[in-house]
Write an enzyme that holds these catalytic residues in place. Structure first.
Site, PDB file in Angstrom:
ATOM      1  N   ASP A 106      41.315 -53.512  14.474  1.00 53.97           N
ATOM      2  CA  ASP A 106      40.473 -52.349  14.199  1.00 53.97           C
ATOM      3  C   ASP A 106      39.515 -52.591  13.037  1.00 53.97           C
ATOM      4  OD1 ASP A 106      42.534 -52.463  12.346  1.00 53.97           O
ATOM      5  OD2 ASP A 106      43.413 -50.545  12.883  1.00 53.97           O
TER       6      ASP A 106
ATOM      7  N   ASN B  25      52.832 -42.101  10.344  1.00 54.19           N
ATOM      8  CA  ASN B  25      52.909 -41.123  11.432  1.00 54.19           C
ATOM      9  C   ASN B  25      53.125 -41.797  12.797  1.00 54.19           C
ATOM     10  OD1 ASN B  25      50.431 -42.256  11.979  1.00 54.19           O
ATOM     11  ND2 ASN B  25      49.227 -40.399  11.659  1.00 54.19           N
TER      12      ASN B  25
ATOM     13  N   HIS C 287      51.408 -44.382  14.032  1.00 51.29           N
ATOM     14  CA  HIS C 287      50.228 -44.965  14.682  1.00 51.29           C
ATOM     15  C   HIS C 287      50.280 -46.492  14.684  1.00 51.29           C
ATOM     16  CE1 HIS C 287      47.854 -44.915  10.662  1.00 51.29           C
ATOM     17  NE2 HIS C 287      47.912 -46.182  11.017  1.00 51.29           N
TER      18      HIS C 287
ATOM     19  N   GLU D 208      45.985 -42.957  16.744  1.00 54.07           N
ATOM     20  CA  GLU D 208      46.707 -41.878  16.074  1.00 54.07           C
ATOM     21  C   GLU D 208      47.579 -41.117  17.075  1.00 54.07           C
ATOM     22  OE1 GLU D 208      46.839 -41.773  13.020  1.00 54.07           O
ATOM     23  OE2 GLU D 208      44.922 -41.774  11.969  1.00 54.07           O
TER      24      GLU D 208
HETATM   25  C1  GLP Z   1      46.115 -48.725   8.811  1.00 59.39           C
HETATM   26  C2  GLP Z   1      45.837 -49.779   9.888  1.00 59.39           C
HETATM   27  C3  GLP Z   1      47.077 -50.115  10.689  1.00 59.39           C
HETATM   28  C4  GLP Z   1      48.238 -50.378   9.754  1.00 59.39           C
HETATM   29  C5  GLP Z   1      48.523 -49.141   8.938  1.00 59.39           C
HETATM   30  C6  GLP Z   1      49.693 -49.311   7.974  1.00 59.39           C
HETATM   31  O1  GLP Z   1      45.954 -47.432   9.258  1.00 59.39           O
HETATM   32  N1  GLP Z   1      44.792 -49.384  10.769  1.00 59.39           N
HETATM   33  O2  GLP Z   1      46.820 -51.223  11.525  1.00 59.39           O
HETATM   34  O3  GLP Z   1      49.364 -50.765  10.485  1.00 59.39           O
HETATM   35  O4  GLP Z   1      47.365 -48.835   8.171  1.00 59.39           O
HETATM   36  O5  GLP Z   1      49.283 -49.903   6.792  1.00 59.39           O
HETATM   37  P1  GLP Z   1      50.236 -50.492   5.684  1.00 59.39           P
HETATM   38  O6  GLP Z   1      50.739 -51.779   6.235  1.00 59.39           O
HETATM   39  O7  GLP Z   1      49.379 -50.700   4.483  1.00 59.39           O
HETATM   40  O8  GLP Z   1      51.312 -49.502   5.473  1.00 59.39           O
END
Ligand code: GLP
Length: 247
Positions: A67, A136, A138, A143
């Site tokens: 993404d 959440n 995702h 989402e």
């Molecule tokens: C973002 C990214 C996800 C990732 C998530 C969790 O929203 N788009 O791909 O898995 O954050 O991030 P973190 O690993 O910093 O908790």
């Protein structure tokens, strides 16, 4: 689905790195799906170490990132392209031409999403996809409520995700509210999936993803349908699971 509960973040990262290194040894031209966020940082660190100390080569590897924020140029320190470059790509021998990150500045975003999907197909699909998980539930920027069959497209971020990601920006207002993300259908076509999670902040999301019903409100729960998914977590992220066994 193979669940692996490790003592620490470092153990979790090492296990994921070993798996990826093994796949690169078997297929040097591996197509690797990558994620951003703090969770895969230990994995990238370990892969960099393996490159420097053990000669693991990424020269023929192609990467597709999940993404990217819409509206941030690649030079913006919070863009996912910049993140990947700083935390991984600049430390290894990957060929720039084989790096794919969605372009959040594309003028025709829909056309760009279609092109991204076609490039994945042209390379015969993603071999191994690395995933983190949002608090959440995702995955990438899919989402809660995202279609479980979705493809690469634009998504609006939920308030919680904007809040969670605000720690990387000066203020919540600066966090982009939309992003390009691979779809859940796109992710599910990867031949193997590695989902990583650490810390208690992810315990509920991991419980719902691994033991809960499969539903669009918990996008990560679709991983239960994948034939070769590895869920590698630390003890804290596993703490809410009813069945805390490895295997
Ligand atoms: C973002 C990214 C996800 C990732 C998530 C969790 O929203 N788009 O791909 O898995 O954050 O991030 P973190 O690993 O910093 O908790």
């Amino acid at each position: 689905m193979l669940l692996s509960i490790k003592d620490t973040f470092e153990d979790m990262s090492r296990e994921a790195a070993k798996l990826i290194a093994d796949r690169i040894h078997r297929k040097p031209s591996l197509v690797l799906g990558l994620a951003t966020g703090s969770t895969p940082l230990g994995l990238y660190k370990e892969l960099i170490r393996m490159h420097k100390e053990e000669g693991l080569s990424f020269a023929k590897v192609t990467t597709f990132n999940l993404d990217e924020y819409i509206g941030l140029p690649r030079t913006h320190p919070q863009s996912y392209y910049y993140f990947m470059w700083e935390n991984f790509f600049k430390h290894i021998d990957i060929d720039r031409r084989y790096i794919y990150v969605p372009n959040g500045m594309a003028t025709d975003i829909e056309g760009h999403c279609e092109w991204y999907e076609n490039e994945i197909k042209r390379l015969d699909g993603i071999d191994v996809q690395v995933l983190g998980i949002g608090a959440n539930g995702h995955i990438a920027f899919n989402e809660p409520g995202s279609s479980l069959g979705s493809r690469t497209r634009i998504k609006t971020l939920t308030e919680q995700t904007v809040k969670d990601n605000a720690r990387f920006f000066k203020s919540t207002e600066e966090v982009p509210k939309t992003a390009i993300t691979m779809g859940i259908g796109t992710i599910m076509e990867a031949k193997e999936i590695i989902l990583l999670a650490n810390s208690t902040s992810k315990a509920r999301a991991i419980k719902e993803a691994v033991e809960g019903p499969i539903m669009a409100m918990v996008p990560a729960s679709i991983i239960q349908m994948h034939r070769k998914a590895y869920v590698i977590v630390d003890k804290a992220a596993a703490s809410a699971l009813t069945h805390q066994f490895n295997g």
